[in-house]
Write an enzyme that holds these catalytic residues in place. Structure first.
Site, PDB file in Angstrom:
ATOM      1  N   ALA A 222       0.858  -1.179   0.000  1.00  0.00           N
ATOM      2  CA  ALA A 222       0.000   0.000   0.000  1.00  0.00           C
ATOM      3  C   ALA A 222       0.895   1.231   0.000  1.00  0.00           C
ATOM      4  CB  ALA A 222      -0.865  -0.005   1.261  1.00  0.00           C
TER       5      ALA A 222
ATOM      6  N   GLY B 262       0.469  -5.057   0.825  1.00  0.00           N
ATOM      7  CA  GLY B 262      -0.713  -5.063  -0.031  1.00  0.00           C
ATOM      8  C   GLY B 262      -0.418  -5.647  -1.412  1.00  0.00           C
TER       9      GLY B 262
ATOM     10  N   GLU C   5      -0.725  -9.256  -0.894  1.00  0.00           N
ATOM     11  CA  GLU C   5      -2.148  -9.521  -0.638  1.00  0.00           C
ATOM     12  C   GLU C   5      -2.941  -9.509  -1.950  1.00  0.00           C
ATOM     13  OE1 GLU C   5      -2.171  -6.385   2.477  1.00  0.00           O
ATOM     14  OE2 GLU C   5      -3.318  -7.857   3.627  1.00  0.00           O
TER      15      GLU C   5
END
Ligand code: 3HC
Ligand code: NAI
Length: 683
Positions: A63, A102, A105
């Site tokens: 992220a 992220g 992910e």
């Protein structure tokens, strides 16, 4: 498509590529591009399967950290993941570089993952004081099992592709340099498979988590085993709860739980401090008056003077980077001892399996032992690490001036001495710099680069660039006694020395600072270093001197502020207590009443903040965050408090000013100004 995303279609395969340099962080624009790109490809009837990848140097590295804790902007990752997890079209993540946080992910929400052997994957959120908040704590255990997931997520470590394949975290290795082709071929195979029965999704898998269901002891034992490493941090505890939820709850309930636990962390001061530190560490190399046009000088060979504690560790840094070192000592015995210690360090590493014997020999072969400074005539950089004596250092720099080739950098590892005076012993002060390593120099990540009054910009740039070469974090310092970290942290020691005369015991002071987050308190630290290092050689009567006079040298002899048993376990010392009481009486110290841990912390650390403010005010440090980086990496100041400057802002500067005044200390001008104007050091 937006400027950060592009789609193309090759046969039945749609390829979605994100290009958002430098590391394809999943900020708002990237999430929007993913969302739009996936919608486009899902709507395209020709496309039967999708490859998701990135341009430039890496798959998504996570992220966008600067967005964490900020108001959220749609679409979120979970909306993107709903598209990835569609039933009709298999999605393959094509991974290279570092798929982190992220980024990993996102890959876990794809049906399958293919990676080149050089790729690394991991969930480093713990280092930012948060947990993987986009399903990582729920999907990873479903792929690798609860135990492996706990280890991977709480350590934040990166895993090489091959190992990730073994763990089941990725499904296939691509040939290096052929990721695109291999990913398309893999996707085509999956399209065929998907036509018979829809591919499973990670969220649907239960086989790896079933074994852990209804076994709370797994988590209790894991926390117990890691109690030391997790002390003071918040994130590891929430991570463990989230992973437990993956085993105990259905997927959607687990995601909800993960989000609650993430949200709690992202709001915490600990996480704010760790995120601040992430950017602080990366900003130290930005020196306002040294632009990109100033090129660092090449360092292809190094000379080190002195093979003692520091010289040996400094040498290892260069050997590790493949740079040859000529190591100079005054006599054969000292040289043999120094080289013996280096070899032993490497062999210990090899014994732990972290290095091969061949690598040990390769590194040792890079050392040229010498008993003559005359052998340093051709090296690019000479680092002096001899005894801390101005006379000796000046004599050596005078000699090096005659020996070193033109343009070579002459560096001193002095801890406290005046670099400008050392430079004055040469005819080329513009080539003299301080390279202040911290002990053990092969391990501690801080390197203070000390800029003398005449050091030329290229030499400063070279010092700062050493960080990249030898894996240190360089912090630029001006010249003053102790430079940044030693100067500000010494004040903690003085404050503790004074406080112990006023009633609180060494163990009470140490405990308060240990609980604050330091690895040990100042008195335990002095006992470890040896009281004689500080206690001898003073003409005045001192507390350390009184202990040394009784032959109490610390852990190495008879105990110091503590007594020690044969296992080096410390207990309060009645002898030390009497020495302290006698010395306090001699000094006429006032005894204070009961004191709380909070007061001990304030009494010992507010003065550190004050000194740090002076360091900033005098222009010794470029920015407040450099001071924090120096204290965190040089003195293990607990990172989750952000360092003295960030911490001061969380305490409130007016409170610190008042506290200092109450102690009879004059607050630094800059501190007072900021306190009065409602300013801060780091926000
Ligand atoms: N967000 C914002 N900026 C980032 C970033 C991120 N995730 N990762 C790197 N950057 C920036 C750096 O600040 C730096 O900026 P600068 O040039 O202006 O100083 C630039 O990108 C390059 O970074 P590095 O200097 O660190 O480059 P390296 O090549 O040495 O390392 C890396 C690359 C291994 C990817 C390293 O940058 C890294 O570890 N990044 C952080 C990875 C991470 O922590 N990801 C998790 C984020 S949190 C998350 O994903 C939450 C999710 O679960 C919801
Ligand atoms: P040390 O005593 O372990 O090593 C010094 C070495 O220098 C000895 O082996 C000695 O034989 C050698 N030496 C003396 N004169 C020499 C000469 N003319 N030519 C070549 N070698 C010579 O000392 P240590 O701890 O390694 O400190 C060295 C320097 O590093 C000092 O300036 C010290 O202040 C600084 N420093 C020390 C730190 C520490 O934690 N020990 C941390 C950071 C800096």
């Amino acid at each position: 498509m937006s400027s950060v995303g592009s789609v193309e279609v090759v046969g039945q395969v749609g390829i979605l590529t994100i290009d958002n340099p430098p590391v394809n962080a999943l900020g708002h624009a990237v999430r929007a591009a993913l969302f739009d790109g996936l919608k486009t490809l899902i709507a395209n009837a020709q496309v039967k399967g999708i490859v998701l990848t990135c341009a430039d140097r890496t798959f998504f590295a996570g992220a966008d950290i600067s967005e964490l804790g900020q108001p959220f902007r749609e679409p979120g990752l979970n909306e993107v993941f709903d598209l990835l997890e569609n039933r009709e079209k298999p999605v393959v993540a094509a991974i290279f570089g570092t798929a982190l946080g992220g980024g990993l992910e996102t890959a876990l929400a794809c049906h399958r993952r293919i990676a080149v052997p050089s790729a690394k994957v991991g969930l480093p959120e713990v280092h930012l004081g948060v947990l993987p908040g986009a399903g990582g704590t729920q999907r990873l255990p479903r792929l690798v099992g609860v135990e492996a997931a706990l280890d991977i997520i709480t350590s934040g470590k990166s895993i090489a592709a091959k190992k990730a394949l073994g763990l089941g975290l990725i499904d296939k290795l691509a040939e290096e340099g052929r990721l695109r082709e291999d990913a398309i071929a893999y996707c085509e195979a999956l399209i065929a498979e998907n036509a018979t029965a829809p591919l499973d999704r990670v969220r649907d898998r239960q086989d790896k988590v079933e074994a852990a269901r209804g076994k709370p002891e797994i988590y209790a034992e894991f926390l117990k085993k890691n109690a030391r490493a997790f002390r003071g941090f918040k994130a590891p505890f929430n991570i463990v709860k989230a992973v437990e939820a993956a085993a105990e709850l259905d997927f959607d309930a687990g995601i909800k739980r993960e989000w609650e636990l993430f949200d709690e962390l992202v709001q915490s001061t600990e996480s704010a401090a760790q995120r601040y530190f992430f950017f602080a560490e990366r900003s130290t190399t930005k020196v306002p008056d040294i632009g990109k046009d100033v090129k660092p000088l090449p360092i292809n060979s190094v000379g080190v003077l002195g093979a003692g504690t520091m010289g040996g560790g400094i040498t290892m840094n260069f050997l590790n980077a493949g740079i040859p070192v000529t190591l100079v000592e005054t006599n054969q015995a000292a040289l043999d001892r120094g080289i013996g210690v280096i070899r032993k360090n490497y062999e210990n590493t090899a014994a732990k399996g972290r290095m091969t014997q061949e690598q040990v020999e390769q590194r040792m072969a890079l050392i040229t032992p010498s008993l003559s400074k005359g052998d340093l005539g051709e090296v690019d950089l000479i680092i002096e690490a001899v005894f801390e004596e101005m006379g000796l250092k000046k004599e050596i720099f005078g000699e090096l001036d005659k020996i070193a080739k033109k343009g070579a950098i002459l560096a001193s590892n002095t801890s406290f001495l005046d670099l400008n005076e050392i430079a004055s012993a040469t005819s080329r002060p513009e080539d003299v710099i301080g390279l202040h390593f911290f002990s053990p120099a092969n391990i501690m990540r801080l390197l203070e680069v000390v800029r003398g009054a005449e050091t030329r910009p290229e030499v400063v740039a070279t010092g700062m660039n050493l960080g990249k070469i030898i894996g240190k974090v360089p912090v630029l310092s001006g010249v003053c006694p102790g430079f940044i970290a030693n100067r500000v942290m010494a004040v903690r020691g003085y404050a503790a020395d004074q406080l112990v005369l006023e009633g609180p015991t060494p163990q009470a002071i140490d405990k308060a600072l240990y609980d604050y987050g330091f690895a040990m308190g100042p008195f335990a630290m002095i006992d470890l270093v040896g009281l004689d290092v500080i206690g001898r050689g003073s003409n005045e009567r001192t507390l350390y001197g009184d202990l040394v006079a009784l032959d109490r040298l610390g852990q190495k002899k008879n105990g110091g502020f503590y007594d020690y048993d044969e296992n080096r376990r410390a207990t309060p010392s009645p002898v030390a207590a009497k020495v302290i009481a006698d010395f306090a009486a001699f000094k006429g110290a006032q005894t204070r009443g009961d004191i709380t841990d909070e007061e001990i912390v304030a009494t010992t650390l507010y003065p550190v903040v004050n000194e740090a403010a002076k360091v900033l005010e005098e222009g010794i440090a470029l920015r407040a965050s450099d001071i924090d980086v120096a204290c965190i990496l040089g003195y293990n100041w607990p990172v989750y408090t952000g360092g003295p400057m960030f911490w001061a802002d969380t305490v409130g500067l007016p409170k610190i000013v008042e506290g200092l005044k109450a102690m009879g200390m004059e607050p630094a001008k800059l501190l007072v100004e900021k306190a009065q104007s409602g300013g801060s050091f780091t926000r």
